[in-house]
Design a protein around this motif. Structure first.
Motif, PDB file in Angstrom:
ATOM      1  N   GLU A   5     -59.411 -16.513  55.629  1.00  0.00           N
ATOM      2  CA  GLU A   5     -58.647 -16.868  54.430  1.00  0.00           C
ATOM      3  C   GLU A   5     -57.722 -18.025  54.776  1.00  0.00           C
ATOM      4  OE1 GLU A   5     -54.940 -13.781  54.729  1.00  0.00           O
ATOM      5  OE2 GLU A   5     -56.717 -13.118  53.637  1.00  0.00           O
ATOM      6  N   MET A   6     -57.343 -18.773  53.758  1.00  0.00           N
ATOM      7  CA  MET A   6     -56.451 -19.912  53.957  1.00  0.00           C
ATOM      8  C   MET A   6     -55.033 -19.408  54.210  1.00  0.00           C
ATOM      9  SD  MET A   6     -58.157 -22.708  53.745  1.00  0.00           S
ATOM     10  CE  MET A   6     -57.117 -24.047  53.251  1.00  0.00           C
ATOM     11  N   PRO A   7     -54.338 -20.005  55.173  1.00  0.00           N
ATOM     12  CA  PRO A   7     -52.942 -19.609  55.385  1.00  0.00           C
ATOM     13  C   PRO A   7     -52.071 -20.115  54.229  1.00  0.00           C
ATOM     14  CG  PRO A   7     -53.532 -21.411  56.850  1.00  0.00           C
ATOM     15  CD  PRO A   7     -54.780 -21.006  56.125  1.00  0.00           C
ATOM     16  N   LEU A   8     -51.288 -19.243  53.681  1.00  0.00           N
ATOM     17  CA  LEU A   8     -50.443 -19.587  52.534  1.00  0.00           C
ATOM     18  C   LEU A   8     -48.979 -19.483  52.924  1.00  0.00           C
ATOM     19  CD1 LEU A   8     -52.338 -17.619  49.741  1.00  0.00           C
ATOM     20  CD2 LEU A   8     -52.630 -20.016  50.389  1.00  0.00           C
ATOM     21  N   ASN A   9     -48.156 -20.293  52.276  1.00  0.00           N
ATOM     22  CA  ASN A   9     -46.716 -20.192  52.491  1.00  0.00           C
ATOM     23  C   ASN A   9     -46.127 -19.212  51.469  1.00  0.00           C
ATOM     24  OD1 ASN A   9     -46.473 -21.604  50.068  1.00  0.00           O
ATOM     25  ND2 ASN A   9     -46.102 -23.580  51.092  1.00  0.00           N
ATOM     26  N   LEU A  10     -44.807 -19.112  51.419  1.00  0.00           N
ATOM     27  CA  LEU A  10     -44.158 -18.161  50.518  1.00  0.00           C
ATOM     28  C   LEU A  10     -44.409 -18.465  49.040  1.00  0.00           C
ATOM     29  CD1 LEU A  10     -40.762 -17.721  52.390  1.00  0.00           C
ATOM     30  CD2 LEU A  10     -42.726 -16.170  52.356  1.00  0.00           C
ATOM     31  N   SER A  11     -44.741 -19.718  48.737  1.00  0.00           N
ATOM     32  CA  SER A  11     -45.017 -20.112  47.350  1.00  0.00           C
ATOM     33  C   SER A  11     -46.489 -19.972  46.987  1.00  0.00           C
ATOM     34  CB  SER A  11     -44.590 -21.563  47.133  1.00  0.00           C
ATOM     35  OG  SER A  11     -43.241 -21.730  47.439  1.00  0.00           O
ATOM     36  N   ASP A  12     -47.247 -19.321  47.843  1.00  0.00           N
ATOM     37  CA  ASP A  12     -48.688 -19.154  47.643  1.00  0.00           C
ATOM     38  C   ASP A  12     -49.443 -20.471  47.580  1.00  0.00           C
ATOM     39  OD1 ASP A  12     -48.813 -16.392  47.787  1.00  0.00           O
ATOM     40  OD2 ASP A  12     -48.439 -16.140  45.630  1.00  0.00           O
ATOM     41  N   LYS A  13     -48.947 -21.455  48.291  1.00  0.00           N
ATOM     42  CA  LYS A  13     -49.650 -22.726  48.440  1.00  0.00           C
ATOM     43  C   LYS A  13     -50.168 -22.793  49.868  1.00  0.00           C
ATOM     44  CE  LYS A  13     -47.018 -25.111  44.955  1.00  0.00           C
ATOM     45  NZ  LYS A  13     -46.254 -26.269  44.571  1.00  0.00           N
ATOM     46  N   VAL A  14     -51.154 -23.658  50.091  1.00  0.00           N
ATOM     47  CA  VAL A  14     -51.719 -23.783  51.435  1.00  0.00           C
ATOM     48  C   VAL A  14     -50.617 -24.231  52.404  1.00  0.00           C
ATOM     49  CG1 VAL A  14     -53.384 -25.015  52.866  1.00  0.00           C
ATOM     50  CG2 VAL A  14     -54.016 -24.291  50.563  1.00  0.00           C
ATOM     51  N   ASP A  15     -50.467 -23.458  53.479  1.00  0.00           N
ATOM     52  CA  ASP A  15     -49.492 -23.780  54.520  1.00  0.00           C
ATOM     53  C   ASP A  15     -50.139 -24.814  55.445  1.00  0.00           C
ATOM     54  OD1 ASP A  15     -47.732 -23.915  56.655  1.00  0.00           O
ATOM     55  OD2 ASP A  15     -47.348 -21.752  56.672  1.00  0.00           O
ATOM     56  N   GLU A  16     -49.896 -26.091  55.162  1.00  0.00           N
ATOM     57  CA  GLU A  16     -50.551 -27.168  55.892  1.00  0.00           C
ATOM     58  C   GLU A  16     -50.182 -27.175  57.371  1.00  0.00           C
ATOM     59  OE1 GLU A  16     -49.911 -30.866  53.871  1.00  0.00           O
ATOM     60  OE2 GLU A  16     -50.697 -30.073  51.986  1.00  0.00           O
ATOM     61  N   ARG A  17     -48.955 -26.838  57.683  1.00  0.00           N
ATOM     62  CA  ARG A  17     -48.529 -26.807  59.084  1.00  0.00           C
ATOM     63  C   ARG A  17     -49.321 -25.742  59.854  1.00  0.00           C
ATOM     64  NH1 ARG A  17     -42.314 -26.618  60.440  1.00  0.00           N
ATOM     65  NH2 ARG A  17     -42.486 -26.695  58.207  1.00  0.00           N
ATOM     66  N   ARG A  18     -49.441 -24.561  59.280  1.00  0.00           N
ATOM     67  CA  ARG A  18     -50.190 -23.488  59.931  1.00  0.00           C
ATOM     68  C   ARG A  18     -51.677 -23.836  60.019  1.00  0.00           C
ATOM     69  NH1 ARG A  18     -51.126 -20.465  63.664  1.00  0.00           N
ATOM     70  NH2 ARG A  18     -52.093 -18.482  63.259  1.00  0.00           N
ATOM     71  N   LEU A  19     -52.195 -24.475  58.991  1.00  0.00           N
ATOM     72  CA  LEU A  19     -53.585 -24.897  58.982  1.00  0.00           C
ATOM     73  C   LEU A  19     -53.837 -25.904  60.110  1.00  0.00           C
ATOM     74  CD1 LEU A  19     -56.211 -24.494  57.381  1.00  0.00           C
ATOM     75  CD2 LEU A  19     -55.530 -26.420  55.959  1.00  0.00           C
ATOM     76  N   LEU A  20     -52.935 -26.840  60.283  1.00  0.00           N
ATOM     77  CA  LEU A  20     -53.048 -27.820  61.360  1.00  0.00           C
ATOM     78  C   LEU A  20     -52.969 -27.141  62.724  1.00  0.00           C
ATOM     79  CD1 LEU A  20     -53.312 -30.754  62.206  1.00  0.00           C
ATOM     80  CD2 LEU A  20     -50.828 -30.947  62.063  1.00  0.00           C
ATOM     81  N   GLU A  21     -52.080 -26.162  62.872  1.00  0.00           N
ATOM     82  CA  GLU A  21     -51.974 -25.423  64.132  1.00  0.00           C
ATOM     83  C   GLU A  21     -53.281 -24.710  64.456  1.00  0.00           C
ATOM     84  OE1 GLU A  21     -48.672 -22.754  63.794  1.00  0.00           O
ATOM     85  OE2 GLU A  21     -47.210 -24.380  63.720  1.00  0.00           O
TER      86      GLU A  21
END
Length: 127
Positions: A5-21
């Motif tokens: 699943e895509m990593p999401l931030n608290l706003s339920d948007k894609v957490d780009e930083r976590r995705l990059l990690e």
């Protein structure tokens, strides 16, 4: 990168930083290929150049530059670095045709031997 699943931030948007990690931390050797270290001097230099450009810990000699995250702008940088390290003016098309360290190394070694037979110091390849 395959994710459950895509990593999401608290706003339920894609957490780009976590995705990059996740992308930069995974082992990027292909599933079919095992890690093969560079053997020749040319392979060692090319592996170091690709590793630096893509910010990787290691690159197998059979890893495809594009599958590792490379793109055309990084290829231009690679050509410049190869020119500096090996005194070799490669066309960018050579890197598109020879996407692995092993393939590009063999190509470079063949054209280098041909140039040495003709007594050239810097190798220019025209297409």
């Amino acid at each position: 990168v395959l994710l459950e699943e895509m990593p999401l931030n608290l706003s339920d948007k894609v957490d780009e930083r976590r995705l990059l990690e996740l992308y930069t931390s995974r082992d990027r050797t292909t599933e079919k290929e095992q890690y093969t270290p560079p053997n020749s001097e040319t392979e060692i230099i090319l592996e170091r150049i690709i590793r630096q450009l893509l910010n990787l810990e290691r690159v197998s000699t059979h890893d495809d530059f594009f599958k590792l995250g490379g793109h055309s702008l990084l290829m231009i940088k690679a050509v410049s670095m190869i020119r500096k390290e090996l005194s070799l003016n490669l066309p960018i098309s050579a890197l598109f045709e020879h996407r692995t360290v092993a393939s590009l190394s063999r190509y470079i070694e063949v054209i280098t031997m041909a140039a040495k037979k003709q007594g050239e110091d810097t190798i220019e390849i025209d297409f």
